[in-house]
Design a protein around this motif. Structure first.
Motif, PDB file in Angstrom:
ATOM      1  N   HIS A   1       0.606  -0.184 -22.954  1.00  0.00           N
ATOM      2  CA  HIS A   1       0.657   0.923 -22.020  1.00  0.00           C
ATOM      3  C   HIS A   1       0.806   0.412 -20.587  1.00  0.00           C
ATOM      4  O   HIS A   1       0.129   0.846 -19.675  1.00  0.00           O
ATOM      5  CB  HIS A   1      -0.602   1.794 -22.167  1.00  0.00           C
ATOM      6  N   SER A   2       1.683  -0.540 -20.418  1.00  0.00           N
ATOM      7  CA  SER A   2       1.930  -1.076 -19.089  1.00  0.00           C
ATOM      8  C   SER A   2       2.596  -0.011 -18.242  1.00  0.00           C
ATOM      9  O   SER A   2       3.428   0.735 -18.716  1.00  0.00           O
ATOM     10  CB  SER A   2       2.855  -2.275 -19.228  1.00  0.00           C
ATOM     11  N   PHE A   3       2.221   0.073 -16.960  1.00  0.00           N
ATOM     12  CA  PHE A   3       2.936   1.050 -16.162  1.00  0.00           C
ATOM     13  C   PHE A   3       4.139   0.458 -15.442  1.00  0.00           C
ATOM     14  O   PHE A   3       4.718   1.050 -14.567  1.00  0.00           O
ATOM     15  CB  PHE A   3       2.052   1.845 -15.211  1.00  0.00           C
ATOM     16  N   ILE A   4       4.496  -0.736 -15.830  1.00  0.00           N
ATOM     17  CA  ILE A   4       5.736  -1.281 -15.307  1.00  0.00           C
ATOM     18  C   ILE A   4       6.792  -1.162 -16.395  1.00  0.00           C
ATOM     19  O   ILE A   4       6.729  -1.845 -17.409  1.00  0.00           O
ATOM     20  CB  ILE A   4       5.556  -2.743 -14.896  1.00  0.00           C
ATOM     21  N   ARG A   5       7.729  -0.277 -16.177  1.00  0.00           N
ATOM     22  CA  ARG A   5       8.760  -0.025 -17.208  1.00  0.00           C
ATOM     23  C   ARG A   5      10.053  -0.662 -16.773  1.00  0.00           C
ATOM     24  O   ARG A   5      10.412  -0.593 -15.612  1.00  0.00           O
ATOM     25  CB  ARG A   5       8.955   1.489 -17.372  1.00  0.00           C
TER      26      ARG A   5
ATOM     27  N   GLU B   1       0.848  -1.190   0.000  1.00  0.00           N
ATOM     28  CA  GLU B   1       0.000   0.000   0.000  1.00  0.00           C
ATOM     29  C   GLU B   1       0.886   1.243   0.000  1.00  0.00           C
ATOM     30  O   GLU B   1       2.063   1.175   0.354  1.00  0.00           O
ATOM     31  CB  GLU B   1      -0.993  -0.011   1.173  1.00  0.00           C
ATOM     32  N   GLY B   2       0.360   2.368  -0.464  1.00  0.00           N
ATOM     33  CA  GLY B   2       1.144   3.602  -0.480  1.00  0.00           C
ATOM     34  C   GLY B   2       2.125   3.681  -1.641  1.00  0.00           C
ATOM     35  O   GLY B   2       3.183   4.288  -1.522  1.00  0.00           O
ATOM     36  N   VAL B   3       1.774   3.060  -2.781  1.00  0.00           N
ATOM     37  CA  VAL B   3       2.642   3.127  -3.967  1.00  0.00           C
ATOM     38  C   VAL B   3       2.346   4.446  -4.699  1.00  0.00           C
ATOM     39  O   VAL B   3       1.271   4.627  -5.256  1.00  0.00           O
ATOM     40  CB  VAL B   3       2.414   1.920  -4.896  1.00  0.00           C
ATOM     41  N   GLU B   4       3.300   5.356  -4.628  1.00  0.00           N
ATOM     42  CA  GLU B   4       3.082   6.706  -5.163  1.00  0.00           C
ATOM     43  C   GLU B   4       3.939   7.012  -6.381  1.00  0.00           C
ATOM     44  O   GLU B   4       3.669   7.983  -7.095  1.00  0.00           O
ATOM     45  CB  GLU B   4       3.353   7.760  -4.072  1.00  0.00           C
ATOM     46  N   THR B   5       4.999   6.233  -6.599  1.00  0.00           N
ATOM     47  CA  THR B   5       5.931   6.580  -7.685  1.00  0.00           C
ATOM     48  C   THR B   5       6.195   5.383  -8.605  1.00  0.00           C
ATOM     49  O   THR B   5       6.144   4.231  -8.163  1.00  0.00           O
ATOM     50  CB  THR B   5       7.293   7.032  -7.111  1.00  0.00           C
ATOM     51  N   PRO B   6       6.513   5.666  -9.879  1.00  0.00           N
ATOM     52  CA  PRO B   6       6.874   4.586 -10.799  1.00  0.00           C
ATOM     53  C   PRO B   6       8.097   3.814 -10.322  1.00  0.00           C
ATOM     54  O   PRO B   6       8.178   2.593 -10.526  1.00  0.00           O
ATOM     55  CB  PRO B   6       7.177   5.330 -12.104  1.00  0.00           C
TER      56      PRO B   6
ATOM     57  N   PHE C   1      -1.640   6.039  -4.676  1.00  0.00           N
ATOM     58  CA  PHE C   1      -2.012   7.202  -5.479  1.00  0.00           C
ATOM     59  C   PHE C   1      -1.492   7.100  -6.917  1.00  0.00           C
ATOM     60  O   PHE C   1      -2.056   7.693  -7.822  1.00  0.00           O
ATOM     61  CB  PHE C   1      -1.495   8.493  -4.825  1.00  0.00           C
ATOM     62  N   LEU C   2      -0.397   6.358  -7.143  1.00  0.00           N
ATOM     63  CA  LEU C   2       0.127   6.207  -8.507  1.00  0.00           C
ATOM     64  C   LEU C   2      -0.936   5.607  -9.431  1.00  0.00           C
ATOM     65  O   LEU C   2      -1.078   6.018 -10.577  1.00  0.00           O
ATOM     66  CB  LEU C   2       1.366   5.302  -8.507  1.00  0.00           C
ATOM     67  N   ILE C   3      -1.673   4.630  -8.909  1.00  0.00           N
ATOM     68  CA  ILE C   3      -2.691   3.973  -9.722  1.00  0.00           C
ATOM     69  C   ILE C   3      -4.010   4.734  -9.621  1.00  0.00           C
ATOM     70  O   ILE C   3      -4.610   5.086 -10.628  1.00  0.00           O
ATOM     71  CB  ILE C   3      -2.871   2.513  -9.300  1.00  0.00           C
ATOM     72  N   SER C   4      -4.443   5.009  -8.407  1.00  0.00           N
ATOM     73  CA  SER C   4      -5.656   5.790  -8.200  1.00  0.00           C
ATOM     74  C   SER C   4      -5.779   6.201  -6.740  1.00  0.00           C
ATOM     75  O   SER C   4      -5.438   5.431  -5.851  1.00  0.00           O
ATOM     76  CB  SER C   4      -6.888   4.976  -8.590  1.00  0.00           C
ATOM     77  N   ARG C   5      -6.276   7.402  -6.508  1.00  0.00           N
ATOM     78  CA  ARG C   5      -6.697   7.780  -5.169  1.00  0.00           C
ATOM     79  C   ARG C   5      -8.003   7.065  -4.873  1.00  0.00           C
ATOM     80  O   ARG C   5      -8.658   6.583  -5.791  1.00  0.00           O
ATOM     81  CB  ARG C   5      -6.923   9.293  -5.098  1.00  0.00           C
ATOM     82  N   PRO C   6      -8.401   6.980  -3.597  1.00  0.00           N
ATOM     83  CA  PRO C   6      -9.730   6.453  -3.298  1.00  0.00           C
ATOM     84  C   PRO C   6     -10.792   7.355  -3.941  1.00  0.00           C
ATOM     85  O   PRO C   6     -10.710   8.578  -3.817  1.00  0.00           O
ATOM     86  CB  PRO C   6      -9.808   6.519  -1.760  1.00  0.00           C
TER      87      PRO C   6
END
Ligand code: C2E
Ligand code: MG
Ligand code: MG
Ligand code: MG
Length: 288
Positions: A284-288, A233-238, A255-260
């Motif tokens: 468009h994967s967000f895992i680079r 939890e708390g993943v905010e950055t790539p 928050f990186l994926i979505s806020r509540p």
């Protein structure tokens, strides 16, 4: 003069403390009406499965839209609800909303379980357990509970028995805020939970601290050894996401994926904004 100043300071501190106590008492008094007045609403935050690149589940987080004070976050009223003896009513209300919302989302093709947070006091409350089981059995929705180990420690035998009752009717269980409170390996072994959520205190500075990555990696390995899936939890950055992916973390939330998001905005996210489900989502994967 010094003395007078000292006295003034003391008086000010006392006043602010009195204010705080008054606030809590007022909230306590207002709480029952707030529920029946429709002042409570739920915000949904997705948990994304890293490898499968899809939404695994969502968490329902409660908010209080107060008519004069504005938005109040759960950190400011959950303990009040517990002290006021209202947490059972509040949680039953939450459960009813989540059952209805989960079924509606599933009908629209977004069929994943929704988790609600369960206070420790309720794990000792056999009236709550019976009523909640009843509602869930009749509800026909995919429901999960997030519980902390601290919640189990008061009376472990009773809490574990009640959690097993929920597990038996298909409720998925996740251990919340792992590492933040009293994390006893004895309970980890006994709880019928299949998901372990690493507290955001270890995730927020994951890529700027020396120790957090070590703690997170060993927690992931421990959970996997116990055949549990791990959520950060708390993943905010790539960069945090990239590191978690390399470490084999199963799910991410933050928050990186979505806020509540309130249900309408959450629906919109599922249809329009989710990078995984949008056209060309695979690239468009967000895992680079
Ligand atoms: P929690 O279950 O550990 O929820 C995670 C908290 O972290 C949420 O705060 C969420 O908004 C916040 N969060 C999510 N992603 C990020 C991120 O990337 N960065 C940062 N800095 N924060 C993030 P929230 O909604 O204020 O909830 C706080 C706590 O209140 C929850 O912690 C949970 O323990 C409790 N809570 C919320 N809803 C309920 C409820 O319906 N019943 C009970 N008993 N407790 C609830
Ligand atoms: Mg939670
Ligand atoms: Mg948590
Ligand atoms: Mg937390």
């Amino acid at each position: 003069l010094d003395e007078a100043r000292g006295e003034n300071r003391v008086v000010m501190l006392d006043l602010s403390r009195a204010d705080l106590a008054f606030d809590k008492l007022t909230l306590m008094r207002e709480l029952p009406r707030a529920i029946s007045n429709g002042e409570m609403f739920l915000a949904y935050q997705p948990k994304v499965h890293v490898r499968r690149q899809e939404i695994a589940s969502a968490e329902a987080l409660i908010r209080w839209q107060h008519p004069t004070r504005g938005l109040i976050l759960p950190g400011d009223f959950i303990s009040v609800a517990e002290q006021a003896g209202e947490i059972g009513a509040l949680t039953m209300w939450t459960l009813e909303q989540v059952i209805a919302d989960q079924k509606r989302l599933a009908q629209d093709g977004h069929d994943f379980p929704i988790f609600i947070n369960i206070s420790g006091v309720l794990l000792a409350d056999s009236v709550f357990v019976a009523e909640a089981c009843d509602l869930i059995r009749r509800g026909g929705a995919r429901i999960g509970f997030e519980i902390t180990e601290t919640a189990v420690i008061r009376d472990p035998d009773v809490a574990i028995r009640h959690l097993q009752q929920f597990a038996d009717i298909g409720v998925e269980l996740a251990i919340d805020d792992y590492g933040a409170g009293l994390s006893s390996l004895a309970y980890l072994k006994q709880l019928p939970a299949r998901e372990l959520k690493i507290d955001k205190m270890f995730v927020l500075q994951l890529t700027s601290s020396n120790r957090d990555p070590l703690i997170v990696r060993s927690t992931i390995d421990l959970a996997h050894a116990l055949e549990m899936e791990v959520t950060a939890e708390g993943v905010e950055t790539p960069s945090a996401l990239a590191l978690l992916s390399v470490m084999g973390c199963d799910m991410v939330q933050g928050f990186l994926i979505s806020r509540p998001l309130a249900i309408e905005a959450f629906r919109h996210f599922l249809v329009e904004e989710n990078p995984l489900l949008s056209p060309g989502g695979a690239q468009h994967s967000f895992i680079r």
